[in-house]
Scaffold this active site. Structure first.
Site, PDB file in Angstrom:
ATOM      1  N   LYS A  41       2.596  19.649 -14.966  1.00 16.75           N
ATOM      2  CA  LYS A  41       3.893  19.775 -15.655  1.00 16.75           C
ATOM      3  C   LYS A  41       4.576  18.411 -15.736  1.00 16.75           C
ATOM      4  O   LYS A  41       4.169  17.463 -15.034  1.00 16.75           O
ATOM      5  CB  LYS A  41       4.776  20.768 -14.905  1.00 16.75           C
ATOM      6  CG  LYS A  41       5.151  20.334 -13.489  1.00 16.75           C
ATOM      7  CD  LYS A  41       5.824  21.459 -12.724  1.00 16.75           C
ATOM      8  CE  LYS A  41       6.175  21.044 -11.313  1.00 16.75           C
ATOM      9  NZ  LYS A  41       6.665  22.178 -10.507  1.00 16.75           N
ATOM     10  N   TYR A 270      25.536  -8.049 -14.510  1.00 15.20           N
ATOM     11  CA  TYR A 270      26.787  -7.358 -14.852  1.00 15.20           C
ATOM     12  C   TYR A 270      27.695  -7.224 -13.632  1.00 15.20           C
ATOM     13  O   TYR A 270      27.243  -6.890 -12.536  1.00 15.20           O
ATOM     14  CB  TYR A 270      26.490  -5.937 -15.348  1.00 15.20           C
ATOM     15  CG  TYR A 270      25.950  -5.868 -16.751  1.00 15.20           C
ATOM     16  CD1 TYR A 270      26.682  -6.374 -17.824  1.00 15.20           C
ATOM     17  CD2 TYR A 270      24.726  -5.257 -17.003  1.00 15.20           C
ATOM     18  CE1 TYR A 270      26.190  -6.289 -19.118  1.00 15.20           C
ATOM     19  CE2 TYR A 270      24.226  -5.158 -18.286  1.00 15.20           C
ATOM     20  CZ  TYR A 270      24.962  -5.679 -19.351  1.00 15.20           C
ATOM     21  OH  TYR A 270      24.482  -5.595 -20.622  1.00 15.20           O
TER      22      TYR A 270
HETATM   23  C1  LIG Z   1       5.828  22.233  -9.359  1.00  8.97           C
HETATM   24  C2  LIG Z   1       5.293  23.475  -8.756  1.00  8.97           C
HETATM   25  C3  LIG Z   1       4.164  23.430  -7.921  1.00  8.97           C
HETATM   26  C4  LIG Z   1       3.540  22.137  -7.463  1.00  8.97           C
HETATM   27  O1  LIG Z   1       4.327  21.621  -6.409  1.00  8.97           O
HETATM   28  P1  LIG Z   1       3.890  20.297  -5.605  1.00  8.97           P
HETATM   29  O2  LIG Z   1       4.854  20.219  -4.481  1.00  8.97           O
HETATM   30  O3  LIG Z   1       4.048  19.166  -6.565  1.00  8.97           O
HETATM   31  O4  LIG Z   1       2.486  20.502  -5.193  1.00  8.97           O
HETATM   32  C5  LIG Z   1       3.638  24.623  -7.479  1.00  8.97           C
HETATM   33  N1  LIG Z   1       4.193  25.801  -7.839  1.00  8.97           N
HETATM   34  C6  LIG Z   1       5.291  25.881  -8.610  1.00  8.97           C
HETATM   35  C7  LIG Z   1       5.864  27.212  -8.954  1.00  8.97           C
HETATM   36  C8  LIG Z   1       5.882  24.724  -9.101  1.00  8.97           C
HETATM   37  O5  LIG Z   1       6.973  24.802  -9.864  1.00  8.97           O
END
Ligand SMILES: *Cc1c(COP(=O)(O)O)cnc(C)c1O
Length: 379
Positions: A41, A270
């Site tokens: 993701k 700045y």
């Molecule tokens: C993002 C996510 C993961 C992965 O989590 P990590 O801590 O990056 O391994 C697993 N399950 C769900 C539902 C998520 O949203």
């Protein structure tokens, strides 16, 4: 070639071999023959979803996890064929897209079940989904107190197949284990409830990176790893247990584009927030907060030049950052500056950068903006 030549010299190097090795390392940690979902993701946590998913698919990845239907479509358009799971479910208008692109959504709302069932009926198809149960994260999922009623109501949907049950941990990276153990018990009860009510879900999954690492009893037959697969560990996995050998996948670099010597008493950047206390050699890097080099690193962060730390001086601006190289007398214009990675014997990890920026490594790597070209490497 070490960097994209038609860009300003600020880039991220993504090691696809580190990524696939990390995937295999994590998969070996799973109990029994559980499968591993590669969570890609948010553009693979900033590493580039399509290229990472392609490398992982070639390396035999079992599943892919995305937050959004849009992200799942991006993978399908790039030719990814393995199952793609939408961790966040889908938006009301996206039922047809789930079907068209063969995505598997998390499901936790009755109106969305109705909608998806209707779209599947229109298409004369049966759509798989995984029931998301809220065992204590408090974000998405059917509350355990409403689960039996919810599951009973699912029986009327002829075009949906409840093929998995899942939950998500709130504190699997913590020192205390009681809350995660409670979530695991609730999840086991939830799976039993689903079965008692006549469903036979193929998949049971709960573990994120931290759950995978610290709670083997939570592996079910599928675990979901994001952060650890990208080689993030220190603020991802519980400090109670040894860290598996995972390699950081992202290195982030820039180069000195201007170098000058200024007298003591010179204000920099700045707001003139930094004033040199001595005659100083001051280097400017073509990277700023619009690239994800966070403004909170002003007068606080550091980079590596010629194997030494160079502190950020003055305010990080949108496109430029100033560092002090007075103590690195050999520094020259064009020298590489490592924002994230190793140089000489020293390292700046995403976890280090996160600490300096009062955040977590997840936000550091996902925050490297699209303006920074990613250079993919097989080493
Ligand atoms: C993002 C996510 C993961 C992965 O989590 P990590 O801590 O990056 O391994 C697993 N399950 C769900 C539902 C998520 O949203």
């Amino acid at each position: 070639m070490s960097e994209p030549s038609l860009h300003r010299p600020t880039w991220a190097e993504i090691s696809l071999s580190a990524l696939t090795e990390n995937y295999r390392t994590l998969k070996r940690q799973l109990t029994g023959d559980a499968q591993l979902m590669a969570v890609v993701k948010a553009n693979a946590y900033g590493h580039g979803a399509v290229r990472c998913a392609q490398a992982l698919e070639d390396a035999g990845a079992d599943w892919f996890g995305v937050a959004l239907v849009e992200e799942g479509i991006e993978l399908r358009r790039a030719g990814i064929e393995r199952p793609v799971f939408c961790l966040g479910g889908f938006w009301r208008t996206q039922g047809e897209l789930i079907l068209a692109h063969n995505l598997i959504p998390a499901l936790f709302r009755m109106d969305l079940a109705e909608e998806l069932n209707a779209r599947a009926a229109d298409a004369g198809r049966i759509v798989n989904f995984h029931l998301k149960v809220d065992t204590g994260m408090g974000r998405l999922g059917v509350p355990v107190s409403e689960l039996a009623e919810f599951v009973r109501a699912l029986k009327r949907f002829d075009h949906l197949k409840l093929d998995g049950v899942m939950t998500h941990f709130a504190d699997a990276d913590g020192i205390e284990t009681a809350y995660t153990e409670l979530q695991i018990r609730r999840f086991e009860d939830a799976v039993s409830t689903v079965r008692e009510l006549g469903f036979d879900p193929t998949w049971r999954h709960a573990a994120n990176s931290a759950g995978l690492h610290a709670y083997s009893q939570s592996h079910g037959n599928l675990a979901r790893a994001g952060a650890a697969m990208y080689g993030l560990t220190l603020d991802v996995l519980s400090p109670r247990l040894a860290t598996p050998p995972l390699r950081p996948v992202m290195v982030w670099k820039s180069r000195i584009v201007m170098l000058k010597t200024v007298p003591a008493g010179t204000p920099l950047g700045y707001g003139c927030s930094f004033i040199t206390a001595r005659e100083s050699r001051i280097a400017t890097l073509p990277v700023g907060y619009a690239d994800g080099f966070r403004r909170v690193l002003s007068n606080r962060g550091r980079v590596l030049v010629r194997g030494q730390f160079a502190p950020v001086v003055g305010i990080v601006s949108m496109d430029l950052t100033i560092v002090d190289v007075t103590d690195i007398p050999t520094a020259e214009p064009g020298d590489e500056a490592v924002l994230l990675g190793t140089q000489g014997g020293l390292a700046i990890s995403a976890e280090d950068l996160a600490k300096q920026a009062d955040t977590i490594s997840y936000e550091v790597v996902t925050g490297v903006s699209s303006r920074v070209p990613r250079l993919y490497q097989n080493r």
